[in-house]
Design a protein around this motif. Sequence first.
Motif, short mmCIF file in Angstrom:
data_model
loop_
_atom_site.label_atom_id
_atom_site.label_comp_id
_atom_site.label_asym_id
_atom_site.label_seq_id
_atom_site.Cartn_x
_atom_site.Cartn_y
_atom_site.Cartn_z
N GLY A 109 -8.15 12.24 28.74
CA GLY A 109 -7.06 12.02 27.80
C GLY A 109 -7.29 12.65 26.45
O GLY A 109 -6.45 12.53 25.55
N ASP A 110 -8.41 13.35 26.26
CA ASP A 110 -8.69 13.98 24.96
C ASP A 110 -7.79 15.18 24.69
O ASP A 110 -7.66 15.60 23.54
N PHE A 111 -7.23 15.76 25.75
CA PHE A 111 -6.30 16.87 25.60
C PHE A 111 -5.02 16.53 26.34
O PHE A 111 -5.05 15.88 27.39
N ALA A 112 -3.91 17.02 25.83
CA ALA A 112 -2.62 16.70 26.42
C ALA A 112 -2.36 17.46 27.71
O ALA A 112 -1.56 17.04 28.54
N SER A 113 -3.03 18.60 27.88
CA SER A 113 -2.80 19.43 29.06
C SER A 113 -4.03 20.27 29.35
O SER A 113 -4.90 20.45 28.48
N VAL A 114 -4.09 20.78 30.56
CA VAL A 114 -5.17 21.70 30.93
C VAL A 114 -5.11 22.95 30.06
O VAL A 114 -6.14 23.46 29.61
N GLN A 115 -3.90 23.44 29.78
CA GLN A 115 -3.76 24.64 28.96
C GLN A 115 -4.34 24.43 27.56
O GLN A 115 -5.00 25.32 27.02
#
Length: 463
Positions: free
Chosen positions: A410-416
């Motif tokens: 959950g630390d980043f909103a997306s893989v990109q």
Amino acid sequence: MPGGDQELGSYYVGVDVGTGSVRAALVDQRGILLAFADQPINQWEPQFNHHEQSSEDIWVACCIVTNNLRETCWDKAGHFFDLPDFLSWKATGVTARSLCSLVCKWTYSAEKGWDDSFWKMVGLEDLVADNYSKIGNQVLPPGTCLGNGLTPEAAKDLGLPAGIAVAASLIDAHAGGLGVIGADVRGHGLACEGQPVTSRLAIICGTSSCHMGISKNPIFVPGVWGPYFSAMVPGFWLNEGGQSVTGKLIDHMVQGHAAFPELQAKATARCQSIYAYLNSHLDLIKKTQPVGFLTVDLHVWPDFHGNRSPLADLTLKGMVTGLKLSQDLDDLAILYLATVQAIAFGTRLIIEAMESAGHSISTLFLCGGLGKNPLFVQMHADITGMPVVLSQEVESVLVGAAILGACASGDFASVQEAMARMSKVGKVVFPRREDKRYYDKKYQVFLKLVEHQKEYASIMKGD
């Protein structure tokens, strides 16, 4: 049993009752053993040198082995996993499968799901039962958090706290692609800086090589696997080219040469790897010309293990033209160079096939063991005419796997977003434009080699 009137497909059970065990085998009409089972027989020794066995126990053992033949590692299996999904299940207890594994290896469609007709056609229609429970009825994109994270048991085994997020996995080569293809390239003078990520081709090169290109819409490339939706970068279609042997081929050519023992001794004396020594030796013998020009009379077709992409022809063989009687260290170094060039020409052939089908590629992002070899990298730049980006971290596959974990946490909103933040450019190698004409000529010879090989095969198959 009389065999003359037996129908094709009949099977026979042979049972052998020995002193210590009962053994049984399932055998077909060709005499081929298809399955085997054994069961120990109890023995008693009521007094010294006096042995007894039970006829009833022997019968029970016969029943056990014949039942074991009938009930196979197939009837008893609860789930069939690709390795990444098995490891995820061991970590979390969740049987969900990664979209990457199922789409790339299991004929699963990201849009339509499983195709029942395929399993029936290959005689595995039992896998369709119970809503595909044995092969996966919950399919998740890479980077999705699985269940409640690490189970207490897995956490204890791994030395980590229970509940840590575990991501839906990727195949190793795809993780390497994820670890490099999204890097922030600002300030490096690359054309892809102002272009979409679809202008980048990730090459994961080790024993063999994979060429990963993505697109917003599906592109069908003859001889190149895919397109697979969301199999590497969520929301993008993946095409996967490949070369069956690359690092393995270089090892084969070098280690099989008569001068290899001399190479080993000299490299050891300098505390160098054999390839570092060969690269420095090439610099010595090239004199004033570019090193690549040493192979003007020596050409290699690299498909010693068939061609995966873009010709998709497993019958193709390796070819070398321009050999001499001499077999000294200079000859070995030049053969090594020609082999590296041949692999790079193979990459150029894959890129041309992908671009002819609709891809637009301007930059190569290279990772894997061969990315540590500066000659290999420079030849790919010179022969494709494209800059090669190397990652700051050599272990890009591990970075790619960590990107999945970062996304699952959950630390980043997306893989990109995680790709852009965690992938770092280490070095950029630009092509030597002044050598383009030479490599264009070599490439013409390269294509002639396979053309001639097919002609030779046609002649030999003719009347």
